[in-house]
Each structure stands twice: as C-alpha cells, then as structure tokens.
Design a protein around this motif. Structure first.
Motif, PDB file in Angstrom:
ATOM      1  N   ASN A 102      -7.655  10.395   6.169  1.00  0.00           N
ATOM      2  CA  ASN A 102      -8.576   9.853   7.172  1.00  0.00           C
ATOM      3  C   ASN A 102      -7.866   9.238   8.378  1.00  0.00           C
ATOM      4  O   ASN A 102      -8.521   8.867   9.350  1.00  0.00           O
TER       5      ASN A 102
ATOM      6  N   GLY B 277      -3.785   8.535  10.644  1.00  0.00           N
ATOM      7  CA  GLY B 277      -2.345   8.706  10.802  1.00  0.00           C
ATOM      8  C   GLY B 277      -1.871  10.130  10.521  1.00  0.00           C
ATOM      9  O   GLY B 277      -2.529  11.119  10.862  1.00  0.00           O
ATOM     10  N   ILE B 278      -0.716  10.230   9.883  1.00  0.00           N
ATOM     11  CA  ILE B 278      -0.113  11.537   9.606  1.00  0.00           C
ATOM     12  C   ILE B 278      -1.054  12.388   8.749  1.00  0.00           C
ATOM     13  O   ILE B 278      -1.209  13.593   8.986  1.00  0.00           O
TER      14      ILE B 278
ATOM     15  N   LYS C  99     -14.449   5.880   7.372  1.00  0.00           N
ATOM     16  CA  LYS C  99     -13.267   6.457   8.042  1.00  0.00           C
ATOM     17  C   LYS C  99     -13.142   7.947   7.745  1.00  0.00           C
ATOM     18  O   LYS C  99     -12.759   8.745   8.602  1.00  0.00           O
TER      19      LYS C  99
ATOM     20  N   ASP D 143      -8.868   5.682  -4.269  1.00  0.00           N
ATOM     21  CA  ASP D 143      -8.128   4.433  -4.094  1.00  0.00           C
ATOM     22  C   ASP D 143      -6.933   4.449  -5.040  1.00  0.00           C
ATOM     23  O   ASP D 143      -7.075   4.216  -6.245  1.00  0.00           O
TER      24      ASP D 143
ATOM     25  N   ALA E 176      -0.879   9.418   1.403  1.00  0.00           N
ATOM     26  CA  ALA E 176      -1.340   8.035   1.617  1.00  0.00           C
ATOM     27  C   ALA E 176      -0.224   7.055   1.289  1.00  0.00           C
ATOM     28  O   ALA E 176       0.581   7.287   0.387  1.00  0.00           O
TER      29      ALA E 176
ATOM     30  N   TYR F 288       9.213  -1.505   0.250  1.00  0.00           N
ATOM     31  CA  TYR F 288       8.581  -0.290   0.804  1.00  0.00           C
ATOM     32  C   TYR F 288       9.534   0.906   0.674  1.00  0.00           C
ATOM     33  O   TYR F 288       9.160   1.960   0.155  1.00  0.00           O
TER      34      TYR F 288
ATOM     35  N   LYS G 253       9.080   4.393  -1.544  1.00  0.00           N
ATOM     36  CA  LYS G 253       9.161   5.766  -1.018  1.00  0.00           C
ATOM     37  C   LYS G 253      10.244   6.551  -1.745  1.00  0.00           C
ATOM     38  O   LYS G 253      10.088   7.743  -2.023  1.00  0.00           O
TER      39      LYS G 253
ATOM     40  N   GLY H 124      10.477   9.588  12.182  1.00  0.00           N
ATOM     41  CA  GLY H 124       9.826   8.388  12.717  1.00  0.00           C
ATOM     42  C   GLY H 124       8.588   8.844  13.455  1.00  0.00           C
ATOM     43  O   GLY H 124       8.678   9.679  14.367  1.00  0.00           O
TER      44      GLY H 124
ATOM     45  N   LYS I 226       2.488  11.183  15.309  1.00  0.00           N
ATOM     46  CA  LYS I 226       2.074  11.499  13.931  1.00  0.00           C
ATOM     47  C   LYS I 226       1.627  12.963  13.791  1.00  0.00           C
ATOM     48  O   LYS I 226       1.702  13.531  12.699  1.00  0.00           O
TER      49      LYS I 226
HETATM   50  N1  LIG Z   1       4.787   6.682  10.363  1.00  0.00           N
HETATM   51  C1  LIG Z   1       6.045   6.796  10.029  1.00  0.00           C
HETATM   52  O1  LIG Z   1       6.955   6.662  10.861  1.00  0.00           O
HETATM   53  C2  LIG Z   1       6.440   7.123   8.621  1.00  0.00           C
HETATM   54  C3  LIG Z   1       7.803   7.247   8.327  1.00  0.00           C
HETATM   55  C4  LIG Z   1       8.182   7.594   7.041  1.00  0.00           C
HETATM   56  C5  LIG Z   1       7.215   7.820   6.070  1.00  0.00           C
HETATM   57  N2  LIG Z   1       5.902   7.683   6.375  1.00  0.00           N
HETATM   58  C6  LIG Z   1       4.918   7.924   5.308  1.00  0.00           C
HETATM   59  O2  LIG Z   1       3.908   8.790   5.781  1.00  0.00           O
HETATM   60  C7  LIG Z   1       2.661   8.497   5.164  1.00  0.00           C
HETATM   61  C8  LIG Z   1       1.595   8.267   6.211  1.00  0.00           C
HETATM   62  O3  LIG Z   1       2.028   7.228   7.077  1.00  0.00           O
HETATM   63  P1  LIG Z   1       1.212   6.838   8.379  1.00  0.00           P
HETATM   64  O4  LIG Z   1       2.207   6.336   9.373  1.00  0.00           O
HETATM   65  O5  LIG Z   1       0.280   7.923   8.745  1.00  0.00           O
HETATM   66  O6  LIG Z   1       0.400   5.585   7.829  1.00  0.00           O
HETATM   67  P2  LIG Z   1      -1.057   5.040   8.239  1.00  0.00           P
HETATM   68  O7  LIG Z   1      -1.417   5.460   9.607  1.00  0.00           O
HETATM   69  O8  LIG Z   1      -1.017   3.582   7.910  1.00  0.00           O
HETATM   70  O9  LIG Z   1      -2.018   5.795   7.218  1.00  0.00           O
HETATM   71  C9  LIG Z   1      -1.903   5.531   5.861  1.00  0.00           C
HETATM   72  C10 LIG Z   1      -3.007   6.233   5.117  1.00  0.00           C
HETATM   73  O10 LIG Z   1      -2.892   5.869   3.727  1.00  0.00           O
HETATM   74  C11 LIG Z   1      -4.143   5.383   3.295  1.00  0.00           C
HETATM   75  N3  LIG Z   1      -4.049   4.410   2.191  1.00  0.00           N
HETATM   76  C12 LIG Z   1      -3.407   3.234   2.151  1.00  0.00           C
HETATM   77  N4  LIG Z   1      -3.608   2.632   0.965  1.00  0.00           N
HETATM   78  C13 LIG Z   1      -4.393   3.462   0.234  1.00  0.00           C
HETATM   79  C14 LIG Z   1      -4.958   3.409  -1.070  1.00  0.00           C
HETATM   80  N5  LIG Z   1      -4.807   2.348  -1.869  1.00  0.00           N
HETATM   81  N6  LIG Z   1      -5.688   4.457  -1.502  1.00  0.00           N
HETATM   82  C15 LIG Z   1      -5.883   5.529  -0.711  1.00  0.00           C
HETATM   83  N7  LIG Z   1      -5.404   5.630   0.548  1.00  0.00           N
HETATM   84  C16 LIG Z   1      -4.661   4.615   1.007  1.00  0.00           C
HETATM   85  C17 LIG Z   1      -4.733   4.727   4.530  1.00  0.00           C
HETATM   86  O11 LIG Z   1      -6.107   4.495   4.349  1.00  0.00           O
HETATM   87  P3  LIG Z   1      -6.896   3.385   5.239  1.00  0.00           P
HETATM   88  O12 LIG Z   1      -7.156   4.056   6.545  1.00  0.00           O
HETATM   89  O13 LIG Z   1      -8.093   3.084   4.436  1.00  0.00           O
HETATM   90  O14 LIG Z   1      -5.963   2.210   5.382  1.00  0.00           O
HETATM   91  C18 LIG Z   1      -4.409   5.775   5.549  1.00  0.00           C
HETATM   92  O15 LIG Z   1      -5.297   6.866   5.451  1.00  0.00           O
HETATM   93  C19 LIG Z   1       2.925   7.277   4.283  1.00  0.00           C
HETATM   94  O16 LIG Z   1       3.173   7.717   2.970  1.00  0.00           O
HETATM   95  C20 LIG Z   1       4.181   6.667   4.872  1.00  0.00           C
HETATM   96  O17 LIG Z   1       4.916   5.963   3.901  1.00  0.00           O
HETATM   97  C21 LIG Z   1       5.494   7.326   7.624  1.00  0.00           C
END
Ligand SMILES: NC(=O)c1ccc[n+]([C@@H]2O[C@H](COP(=O)([O-])OP(=O)(O)OC[C@H]3O[C@@H](n4cnc5c(N)ncnc54)[C@H](OP(=O)(O)O)[C@@H]3O)[C@@H](O)[C@H]2O)c1
Length: 312
Positions: free
Chosen positions: A29, A31-32, A56, A79, A105, A181, A185, A215, A248
């Motif tokens: 829903n 971000g990535i 969302k 969840d 997620a 964190y 990962k 990133g 993203k």
């Molecule tokens: N962005 C980066 O630079 C980066 C770098 C390395 C790795 N990553 C990894 O890439 C993935 C996505 O990151 P992002 O930057 O897109 O993060 P984000 O924008 O914060 O999105 C995170 C997503 O995970 C969902 N989520 C969180 N807790 C949850 C739960 N308990 N049950 C189900 N869904 C849950 C969120 O739902 P809600 O909308 O309800 O909060 C949202 O849809 C993550 O695994 C992150 O660790 C990201």
C-alpha cells in the motif's frame, strides 16, 4: 544449424506478460511495495496487496488503476506484527496457487525506547523477520501448487555491515534502534538464502531470491497521489541526493526482476548496480557473512522455536 532460443535481454520497459499469474506484495500500500505492485500490475498478473490498513490499500488500488487500466488488483488484511493472524490472512487470499510473494513490508524505528509486538517480540525483528517467516510457512502449499513459484525477500544494504547476535536476537540486553533494524533485515536475508537451501534439498519447485532496493528516498520518488505526494520544494532539495541514491519506484526494480525474470535463480542476491545504492538491478555475489550456512541454520532453528505452533 539449429540453436536453442535464448530469453531476450532484460528490459524493464518491456516486462514479460504474466496474465495467468498471482503475486502477493506485503506492504503493497505504500513506498517501495506500492511500486512493486504497480509495476507487476502492468504485466497483466493478478496482484494482491497485503496491508494492515484497508483505507491505505484502497487508495493504493485506486492509484494503480489510474495508471494501469484494467489492472487486476485485490487487497487482503495483513499485520505481520500479529503472528497468530497470518493463517486467516492466507485463507482470505482465496486462490488455489500463488506464483510469487514479495516480502517487502518493513518497520524501521529511529529512536528508543525498545518496543515489542503484541506477541512479545522486539518490534522490528518480530515484524520484519518473524512475520515473514510465519507467513511463508502458511503460504507454502499455495506456492508449491504453482509451476515455479518464487519467494522474494527484501533485504537492505544496511545489513551488509551488521552481524547477528544469536544469543540476543531480540536486542533485550543492548538495544540500539538502527542496529536492531539492520539486524532484522540481515535476519530476513539469511532466511531467504536458507529457505532456498532447504527448498533445493527437498526437491521443491519453489525458489527463494534475496533482493535489496539500495537507498530509496520518498523525496526522489514520483508522485502517486494520494499514496505519495511530493512538493516542488522537496524535489528540488533532494536533487543532489540523486547522485548517490534513488526513488522508491527505482528501489522496486530488483524485486520486480526477481519475480519476473526467468534468468534469476533461487539463492541469488540482486540489488542496484551503482555501489549497491542506485541504478538498474544486477546480480551481486552473496555477501561473505550471508553465505555462512551455520549462522543461517541456527537462526532458522531459533525462529522456529519462537514461532512454534504458528503455521502449518
Ligand atoms: N527505503 C529504503 O531506502 C530502504 C532501504 C533498504 C531496505 N528497505 C526495505 O524496503 C522495504 C520497504 O521500505 P519502504 O522505504 O518502502 O518503507 P515504507 O514506505 O515505510 O513502507 C513500509 C510498508 O510496510 C508496511 N508495514 C509496516 N509494518 C507492517 C506490519 N506490521 N504489517 C504489515 N505491513 C506493515 C507499511 O504499512 P503502513 O503503510 O500501514 O505503515 C508500508 O506499507 C522495507 O522492508 C525496508 O526495510 C528500504
């Protein structure tokens, strides 16, 4: 002279069709995960968004449909922090087989205090790692029913410099949020590699691939209102960061390739080409510490003990 036809080179602007396939994206829903779902929808596949927030999920579904006419989309309530709910989530998929799940997620905390899920696990380890660990167990019959399903786990470059503390997986004795964190990962990435080992050993048709997005900043991400809104100010101030990292939409590409590219194999690691931080997806050597099968096996046993009785 006859020659075996080879697959055309990967071209993300011409993704292979996947009309009969079903993909689940956790956290689809925002971000990535939103962009993984958007890009996969353009292949004709049925894409299911796993989301803990129905409003969302609905907004994301509408945003994808606005860009991909005729997109086949559904949403299920998911969840990952509530391990006992995951069986019901999988039942609600109402599919006979699943061709891929993208374990996207994730939750990242920047500041103390240490927080726990309702199940009493450290929030990031419990959600990012244990949540996907249990979800995979529930999904395995559906994945095994597909001809060549994939489990794609979203790791992080942040995990490259981390090491697990197998005696303190839940950061009870020494809690530092960013380290916790990175370790959560890393645990996910060990899981992805170990899962593939176990699938190969059992002769399964399912493959497990580990990816990372580099990133990926919101400020470098194109707008998808109301899911993601970007101001001109934010765009301008983020411009220098584009030398190092990406948006993203681009962070989604390694996962999309891992789902769709027939040349990607189980046990591989894929991330962005430029310093592992931005650019087109490429295969990376599995990091030395990630290749340590004894750590992966110990983590697997510990995760199984922590989630005993949950899943099939
Ligand atoms: N962005 C980066 O630079 C980066 C770098 C390395 C790795 N990553 C990894 O890439 C993935 C996505 O990151 P992002 O930057 O897109 O993060 P984000 O924008 O914060 O999105 C995170 C997503 O995970 C969902 N989520 C969180 N807790 C949850 C739960 N308990 N049950 C189900 N869904 C849950 C969120 O739902 P809600 O909308 O309800 O909060 C949202 O849809 C993550 O695994 C992150 O660790 C990201």
């Amino acid at each position: 002279m006859s020659s075996t036809p080879s697959a055309p080179p990967w071209n993300r602007r011409r993704l292979p069709r996947a009309d009969d396939r079903v993909f689940l994206v956790t956290g689809g829903n925002a971000g990535i995960g939103y962009f993984v779902a958007e890009q996969l929808s353009a292949t004709g596949a049925t894409v299911v968004l796993g989301s803990r927030n129905p409003a969302k999920a609905e907004a994301a579904t509408a945003a994808i449909r606005a860009r991909v006419p005729g997109a086949r989309l559904r949403a299920v309530r998911l969840d990952l922090a509530d391990l006992s709910s995951l069986g019901t989530t999988v039942e609600s998929l109402e599919v006979e087989r699943l061709d891929a799940v993208v374990h996207n997620a994730g939750v990242a905390l920047d500041d103390p205090p240490r927080r726990e899920t309702g199940d009493g696990h450290e929030l990031m380890f419990g959600t990012n790692h244990l949540g996907h660990f249990v979800l995979t167990r529930w999904l395995m019959p559906l994945l095994s029913a597909a001809p060549a399903a994939r489990v794609v786990t979203m790791g992080s470059f942040a995990a490259k410099s981390e090491r697990l503390d197998l005696d303190d997986l839940q950061s009870r004795t020494d809690y530092r949020p960013q380290r916790a964190y990175g370790r959560s990962k890393l645990a996910q990435m060990y899981f992805g590699v170990e899962l593939d080992r176990r699938l190969r050993a059992s002769g399964s048709t399912v493959a497990s691939v580990v990816v990372h997005p580099g990133g990926a900043l919101d400020s470098l991400t194109p707008a998808r209102p109301p899911v993601h809104v970007r101001t001109t100010g934010a765009r301008l101030s983020a411009a220098p960061a584009a030398l190092l990292v990406q948006g993203k939409h681009a962070g989604a590409r390694p996962a999309v390739r891992a789902v769709l590219d027939p040349a990607v194999r189980g046990g591989e690691l894929w991330g962005p080409r430029v310093f592992g931080l931005r650019g087109e997806p490429r295969r990376e050597p599995v990091w030395n510490h990630l290749a340590d099968a004894s750590v992966a096996a110990r983590l697997w046993e510990a995760s199984r003990d922590l989630t005993d009785g949950l899943g099939r």
